[in-house]
Design a protein around this motif. Structure first.
Motif, PDB file in Angstrom:
ATOM      1  N   LYS A  60       4.185  18.929  -1.232  1.00 31.67           N
ATOM      2  CA  LYS A  60       2.807  18.523  -0.940  1.00 31.67           C
ATOM      3  C   LYS A  60       2.667  17.007  -0.989  1.00 31.67           C
ATOM      4  CE  LYS A  60      -0.403  21.026  -0.748  1.00 31.67           C
ATOM      5  NZ  LYS A  60      -1.119  21.702   0.368  1.00 31.67           N
ATOM      6  N   ALA A  61       3.316  16.363  -1.960  1.00 31.06           N
ATOM      7  CA  ALA A  61       3.269  14.896  -2.047  1.00 31.06           C
ATOM      8  C   ALA A  61       3.898  14.258  -0.821  1.00 31.06           C
ATOM      9  CB  ALA A  61       3.977  14.432  -3.322  1.00 31.06           C
ATOM     10  N   ALA A  68       0.818  -1.208   0.000  1.00 27.06           N
ATOM     11  CA  ALA A  68       0.000   0.000   0.000  1.00 27.06           C
ATOM     12  C   ALA A  68       0.853   1.261   0.000  1.00 27.06           C
ATOM     13  CB  ALA A  68      -0.932  -0.009   1.215  1.00 27.06           C
ATOM     14  N   VAL A  69       1.976   1.230   0.726  1.00 23.82           N
ATOM     15  CA  VAL A  69       2.828   2.416   0.817  1.00 23.82           C
ATOM     16  C   VAL A  69       3.545   2.708  -0.494  1.00 23.82           C
ATOM     17  CG1 VAL A  69       4.833   3.382   2.032  1.00 23.82           C
ATOM     18  CG2 VAL A  69       3.049   2.224   3.317  1.00 23.82           C
ATOM     19  N   ALA A  70       3.648   1.704  -1.389  1.00 25.02           N
ATOM     20  CA  ALA A  70       4.252   1.949  -2.699  1.00 25.02           C
ATOM     21  C   ALA A  70       3.482   3.018  -3.456  1.00 25.02           C
ATOM     22  CB  ALA A  70       4.304   0.654  -3.509  1.00 25.02           C
ATOM     23  N   THR A  71       2.191   3.163  -3.155  1.00 30.27           N
ATOM     24  CA  THR A  71       1.392   4.225  -3.757  1.00 30.27           C
ATOM     25  C   THR A  71       2.077   5.583  -3.604  1.00 30.27           C
ATOM     26  OG1 THR A  71      -0.688   3.065  -3.349  1.00 30.27           O
ATOM     27  CG2 THR A  71      -0.826   5.444  -3.615  1.00 30.27           C
ATOM     28  N   PHE A  72       2.603   5.847  -2.416  1.00 31.41           N
ATOM     29  CA  PHE A  72       3.252   7.128  -2.157  1.00 31.41           C
ATOM     30  C   PHE A  72       4.628   7.207  -2.818  1.00 31.41           C
ATOM     31  CE2 PHE A  72       0.297   6.301   1.320  1.00 31.41           C
ATOM     32  CZ  PHE A  72      -0.498   7.439   1.242  1.00 31.41           C
ATOM     33  N   ASP A  73       5.328   6.073  -2.922  1.00 30.75           N
ATOM     34  CA  ASP A  73       6.608   6.063  -3.637  1.00 30.75           C
ATOM     35  C   ASP A  73       6.410   6.485  -5.084  1.00 30.75           C
ATOM     36  OD1 ASP A  73       7.756   5.048  -1.307  1.00 30.75           O
ATOM     37  OD2 ASP A  73       7.640   2.963  -1.996  1.00 30.75           O
ATOM     38  N   TRP A  74       5.405   5.895  -5.753  1.00 28.12           N
ATOM     39  CA  TRP A  74       5.132   6.235  -7.154  1.00 28.12           C
ATOM     40  C   TRP A  74       4.717   7.696  -7.283  1.00 28.12           C
ATOM     41  CZ3 TRP A  74       1.185   1.695  -7.030  1.00 28.12           C
ATOM     42  CH2 TRP A  74       1.870   0.466  -6.985  1.00 28.12           C
ATOM     43  N   TYR A  75       3.866   8.119  -6.373  1.00 29.99           N
ATOM     44  CA  TYR A  75       3.320   9.479  -6.429  1.00 29.99           C
ATOM     45  C   TYR A  75       4.422  10.521  -6.213  1.00 29.99           C
ATOM     46  CZ  TYR A  75      -0.123  13.185  -5.322  1.00 29.99           C
ATOM     47  OH  TYR A  75      -0.892  14.314  -5.305  1.00 29.99           O
ATOM     48  N   GLU A  76       5.304  10.263  -5.271  1.00 25.51           N
ATOM     49  CA  GLU A  76       6.386  11.213  -5.009  1.00 25.51           C
ATOM     50  C   GLU A  76       7.363  11.267  -6.174  1.00 25.51           C
ATOM     51  OE1 GLU A  76       8.204  10.413  -1.247  1.00 25.51           O
ATOM     52  OE2 GLU A  76       6.362  10.817  -0.127  1.00 25.51           O
ATOM     53  N   GLU A  77       7.612  10.120  -6.812  1.00 22.40           N
ATOM     54  CA  GLU A  77       8.495  10.126  -7.977  1.00 22.40           C
ATOM     55  C   GLU A  77       7.881  10.960  -9.091  1.00 22.40           C
ATOM     56  OE1 GLU A  77      11.468   9.667 -10.720  1.00 22.40           O
ATOM     57  OE2 GLU A  77      11.495   9.363  -8.540  1.00 22.40           O
ATOM     58  N   ALA A  78       6.575  10.813  -9.314  1.00 26.66           N
ATOM     59  CA  ALA A  78       5.898  11.638 -10.322  1.00 26.66           C
ATOM     60  C   ALA A  78       6.005  13.118  -9.949  1.00 26.66           C
ATOM     61  CB  ALA A  78       4.440  11.221 -10.439  1.00 26.66           C
ATOM     62  N   ALA A  79       5.853  13.418  -8.653  1.00 27.12           N
ATOM     63  CA  ALA A  79       5.954  14.820  -8.204  1.00 27.12           C
ATOM     64  C   ALA A  79       7.349  15.377  -8.474  1.00 27.12           C
ATOM     65  CB  ALA A  79       5.612  14.910  -6.722  1.00 27.12           C
ATOM     66  N   ARG A  80       8.378  14.569  -8.224  1.00 30.60           N
ATOM     67  CA  ARG A  80       9.743  15.043  -8.461  1.00 30.60           C
ATOM     68  C   ARG A  80       9.967  15.365  -9.939  1.00 30.60           C
ATOM     69  NH1 ARG A  80      10.878  11.512  -4.030  1.00 30.60           N
ATOM     70  NH2 ARG A  80      11.008   9.684  -5.396  1.00 30.60           N
ATOM     71  N   ARG A  81       9.348  14.596 -10.805  1.00 31.53           N
ATOM     72  CA  ARG A  81       9.539  14.825 -12.243  1.00 31.53           C
ATOM     73  C   ARG A  81       8.880  16.107 -12.723  1.00 31.53           C
ATOM     74  NH1 ARG A  81       9.127   9.069 -15.499  1.00 31.53           N
ATOM     75  NH2 ARG A  81      10.374   7.805 -14.052  1.00 31.53           N
ATOM     76  N   THR A  82       7.992  16.688 -11.933  1.00 33.44           N
ATOM     77  CA  THR A  82       7.397  17.965 -12.328  1.00 33.44           C
ATOM     78  C   THR A  82       8.404  19.098 -12.230  1.00 33.44           C
ATOM     79  OG1 THR A  82       6.617  18.631 -10.114  1.00 33.44           O
ATOM     80  CG2 THR A  82       5.149  17.203 -11.443  1.00 33.44           C
TER      81      THR A  82
END
Length: 289
Positions: free
Chosen positions: A269-270, A247-261
């Motif tokens: 915020k992520a 379940a916590v991998a959700t945040f790993d993926w989301y934070e990686e996407a945020a970093r790419r912005t």
């Protein structure tokens, strides 16, 4: 699913099926319709996506607008909604002692999901949370760590709330789950007059995510802005139910996407949303998207 994998999932599951209630002995249909029509104030909107709502039948104040969970020492008091649902409340009082019971709520979920989260982060002591689906479909699922499982109608589940967990339903029919919160996580909750469980615990098999799938997901979020971050998160959380991942991998993926912005505010915020959901919250803290 192979029997070995199913047995492994059951053995690793911290949440427990305690009992099965004779739910067909109670005339609930008309009362569930009352819940369907009941308005929700949106207190948990930061954590929920799609159609999720919370409806209070009894608490310490007797006010149905008093929705946000907190431990209390007051006497359990029916709300106006609870007084309209005598059969559901009879189900509660006939099968559970009221001595430690602090909250009686119904969670409604339709075509939506919750962000993975840990409950009781705000308080020094966790309580005991039971969930009993009153109406559900095969598409309605729970998760804990990297396991996804289904709660059948009438099953009494003790949810391991201090492990990252979530819920999802793709059904257009609202899943209605009775949630009972008791004081004290250590003392067992007795269930009276239950019936034998005839079905095995249902663990949902999911394939591993491929590198291409994860890259496509992360790339889909690289154009996130402060205005689109909340809506974008739903897709990340949904993959946890579709592919075998913690379940916590959700945040790993989301934070990686945020970093790419390349946007420091989006990244912050992520990271803050991860902390709020699974790491640290204070009493009364609300997350502002």
């Amino acid at each position: 699913m192979s029997n070995n994998r199913a047995l492994k999932g059951i053995s690793l599951l911290k949440s427990q099926r305690l009992a099965v209630l004779p739910i067909d002995s109670y005339d609930l249909a008309s009362e569930l319709s009352v819940v369907d029509r009941h308005e929700y104030g949106g207190e948990y909107d930061a954590l929920t996506f799609g159609s999720w709502s919370c409806h209070v039948l009894a608490n310490g104040s007797g006010a149905e607008s008093d929705i946000a969970f907190r431990p209390h020492d007051a006497r359990l008091t029916l709300t106006e909604l609870g007084s309209q649902l005598p059969n559901i409340m009879t189900l509660v009082t006939e099968h559970f002692s009221l001595d430690r019971l602090q909250w009686v709520r119904i969670f409604s979920l339709r075509d939506g999901l919750m962000a993975p989260h840990v409950d009781f982060l705000e308080w020094a002591k966790a309580g005991t949370r039971l969930q009993i689906p009153l109406r559900t479909t095969e598409e309605s699922l729970h998760s804990e760590d990297d396991i996804v499982y289904h709660l059948r109608r009438g099953e009494v589940w003790k949810i391991h709330t201090t492990a990252p967990h979530s819920a999802s339903s793709s059904s257009r029919t609202a899943r209605l789950s009775l949630c009972l919160d008791f004081a004290d996580a250590e003392e067992p909750v007795a269930v009276r007059d239950d019936i034998p469980a005839t079905e095995p615990i249902r663990i949902i098999e999911r394939p591993e995510a491929t590198e291409a799938e994860l890259e496509e997901l992360i790339a889909s979020g690289q154009k996130m802005t402060p205005a689109t971050m909340r809506s974008a998160f739903r897709r990340f959380a949904a993959l946890h139910f579709e592919r075998r991942a913690h379940a916590v991998a959700t945040f790993d993926w989301y934070e990686e996407a945020a970093r790419r912005t390349g946007d420091a505010g989006v990244v912050a915020k992520a990271e803050a949303f991860r902390r709020y959901c699974v790491e640290k919250r204070t009493d009364g803290e609300a997350f502002d998207w």
